[in-house]
Scaffold this motif. Structure first.
Motif, mmCIF file in Angstrom:
data_model
loop_
_atom_site.group_PDB
_atom_site.id
_atom_site.type_symbol
_atom_site.label_atom_id
_atom_site.label_comp_id
_atom_site.label_asym_id
_atom_site.label_seq_id
_atom_site.Cartn_x
_atom_site.Cartn_y
_atom_site.Cartn_z
ATOM 1 N N ILE A 24 5.473 -5.432 5.479
ATOM 2 C CA ILE A 24 5.985 -6.124 4.305
ATOM 3 C C ILE A 24 7.250 -6.887 4.679
ATOM 4 C CG2 ILE A 24 5.042 -4.468 2.630
ATOM 5 C CD1 ILE A 24 7.866 -3.258 2.453
ATOM 6 N N SER A 25 7.613 -7.837 3.830
ATOM 7 C CA SER A 25 8.826 -8.624 4.047
ATOM 8 C C SER A 25 10.008 -7.957 3.363
ATOM 9 C CB SER A 25 8.655 -10.037 3.488
ATOM 10 O OG SER A 25 7.597 -10.702 4.128
ATOM 11 N N VAL A 26 11.203 -8.190 3.897
ATOM 12 C CA VAL A 26 12.435 -7.704 3.268
ATOM 13 C C VAL A 26 13.060 -8.880 2.530
ATOM 14 C CG1 VAL A 26 14.691 -6.654 3.630
ATOM 15 C CG2 VAL A 26 12.779 -5.997 5.078
ATOM 16 N N ASP A 27 12.765 -8.978 1.231
ATOM 17 C CA ASP A 27 13.290 -10.084 0.429
ATOM 18 C C ASP A 27 13.961 -9.621 -0.860
ATOM 19 O OD1 ASP A 27 11.114 -9.238 -0.995
ATOM 20 O OD2 ASP A 27 9.959 -11.091 -0.773
ATOM 21 N N GLN A 28 14.120 -8.285 -1.008
ATOM 22 C CA GLN A 28 14.779 -7.702 -2.176
ATOM 23 C C GLN A 28 14.015 -7.949 -3.465
ATOM 24 O OE1 GLN A 28 18.973 -8.592 -2.412
ATOM 25 N NE2 GLN A 28 19.388 -7.838 -0.358
ATOM 26 N N VAL A 29 12.726 -8.218 -3.364
ATOM 27 C CA VAL A 29 11.868 -8.426 -4.533
ATOM 28 C C VAL A 29 10.756 -7.387 -4.513
ATOM 29 C CG1 VAL A 29 10.357 -10.017 -5.752
ATOM 30 C CG2 VAL A 29 12.368 -10.889 -4.560
ATOM 31 N N PHE A 30 10.680 -6.577 -5.550
ATOM 32 C CA PHE A 30 9.669 -5.523 -5.630
ATOM 33 C C PHE A 30 8.386 -6.138 -6.180
ATOM 34 C CE2 PHE A 30 9.704 -0.694 -5.722
ATOM 35 C CZ PHE A 30 8.331 -0.562 -5.760
ATOM 36 N N GLY A 31 7.593 -6.720 -5.274
ATOM 37 C CA GLY A 31 6.332 -7.350 -5.655
ATOM 38 C C GLY A 31 5.150 -6.450 -5.402
ATOM 39 N N SER A 32 3.951 -7.040 -5.483
ATOM 40 C CA SER A 32 2.726 -6.248 -5.349
ATOM 41 C C SER A 32 2.575 -5.643 -3.959
ATOM 42 C CB SER A 32 1.512 -7.123 -5.665
ATOM 43 O OG SER A 32 1.494 -8.270 -4.828
ATOM 44 N N ALA A 33 3.028 -6.367 -2.921
ATOM 45 C CA ALA A 33 2.907 -5.840 -1.558
ATOM 46 C C ALA A 33 3.801 -4.618 -1.373
ATOM 47 C CB ALA A 33 3.273 -6.916 -0.541
#
Length: 368
Positions: A84-93
């Motif tokens: 997963i990416s570290v973007d500070q967004v709690f998305g579906s992934a």
């Protein structure tokens, strides 16, 4: 990325949602008096509670949250091997990765990071009074550090590895009119609006809006590197040379190149993009990455003056074109001037001579 968060958020409000899952009192860190437990129907039911949309106030860090705590969770999940990416967004992934981690740890696989999940991930201070992992606390995006959410106009850098979208209005329902890639520079005005759970900044040099959650302050250069905004002549330090691009991004068109040790004249204009600081060329159209340039020494004709140094004492051949026919030669130790033009052919980088016709291989030249 904000588009992904919007799609999932829309589903959360427009669909019936997933079947509520059972969670234990231990996971939520709720102490229940024994007298209350006796009043609950059934011994098994006494140890569980339903968690669904109406209980969102009790939930800890979960889908849709955007804050530093989400970044911490994503970092730990990466360390555990989740892609997963570290973007500070709690998305579906991120939610999917959390559920898989919870199942692997024998926890309630609800995709919500409470104190037990946070402890299993190795996160710190999970029981602190202000911990976002405690039931009842919130995980909210915070500003500061130059984030344009504070209304400051200026140039910022895209911090989301997925890039960001440009929309026609300050909403995820606005038409997508463009995009920026990771590391690109974004110039915004001081105008801000809120919509669809984001703070939006109005672009300064084009029409559109971007979500400020995915921008950070642009870093400045230092030393003799032209990232400081100093106009002048610099020298290519990369042994592979550098390319000239049509704009300040690695995704733009290559319109030329400079070879190793070539002199490059740049203006004071700088931009950031694709993880680099770019300088605008002074004597031709295009941009070059400043990471591969250093200050040119003054005097002696600059960095376009070289000495033939083959190591064999045989001198160097002059050819009519890169890797072309022989039209002359230069003796060992001879001084030669070259233009900024270079090409690669036959396994060599070739420099065009200044003041006479012909090309020579850069491998056999040293700065004068």
């Amino acid at each position: 990325m904000e588009m992904l968060a919007f799609v999932h958020s829309a589903a959360s409000y427009e669909d019936l949602g997933p079947v509520p899952e059972l969670r234990s009192f231990d996971e939520l860190k709720i102490e229940v008096p024994k007298t209350a437990l006796l009043g609950l129907a059934g011994g098994a039911a006494a140890l569980t509670v339903l968690t669904a949309a109406p209980q969102q106030a009790q939930a800890a860090v979960q889908f849709g949250d955007r804050c530093a705590a989400v970044g911490d969770i994503q970092t730990q999940l990466q360390d555990e091997g989740y892609d997963i990416s570290v973007d500070q967004v709690f998305g579906s992934a991120t939610e999917s990765a959390v559920k898989r981690f919870q199942r692997a740890e024998g926890l309630s696989a609800d995709g919500i990071v409470g104190t037990l999940t946070a402890e299993a991930l190795g996160l710190e201070d999970v029981d602190a009074a202000d911990s976002p992992y405690l039931a009842g606390n919130s995980c909210s995006a915070t500003g500061g550090g130059g984030n344009p959410g504070d209304g400051a106009a200026g140039t910022y850098t895209v911090s989301s590895t997925n890039g960001i979208l440009i929309r026609s209005s300050a909403s995820t329902s606005g038409t997508v009119v463009g995009s920026y890639g990771y590391g690109d520079s974004v110039q915004v005005t001081s105008e801000r609006k809120t919509g669809s759970g984001y703070t939006w900044a109005k672009l300064a040099n084009r029409s559109g809006w971007v979500a400020t959650s995915f921008l950070s302050s642009s870093s400045s250069g230092g030393g003799g590197n032209p990232g400081t905004g100093t106009a002048g002549t610099y020298t290519v330090t990369s042994g592979d040379g550098i390319v000239v691009r049509s704009s300040a991004s690695t995704s733009s068109t290559i319109i030329g190149s400079y070879g190793y040790r070539d002199s490059v004249q740049v203006t004071s204009e700088r931009r950031t993009g694709s993880g680099y600081t770019w300088a605008k060329l002074a004597n031709r159209s295009g941009w070059v990455a400043t990471s591969f340039l250093s200050s040119s020494s003054s005097g002696g004709g600059g960095s376009n003056r070289y000495v033939v140094s083959t190591g064999s004492g045989l001198g160097v051949i002059i050819r009519d074109e890169p890797d072309g026919d022989e039209i002359g030669g230069l003796a060992e130790g001879a001084t030669v001037r070259v233009t900024g033009e270079s090409e690669t052919a036959g396994g060599y980088e070739w420099l065009k001579l200044s003041g006479r016709s012909g090309w020579v291989a850069a491998d056999f030249l040293d700065p004068a």
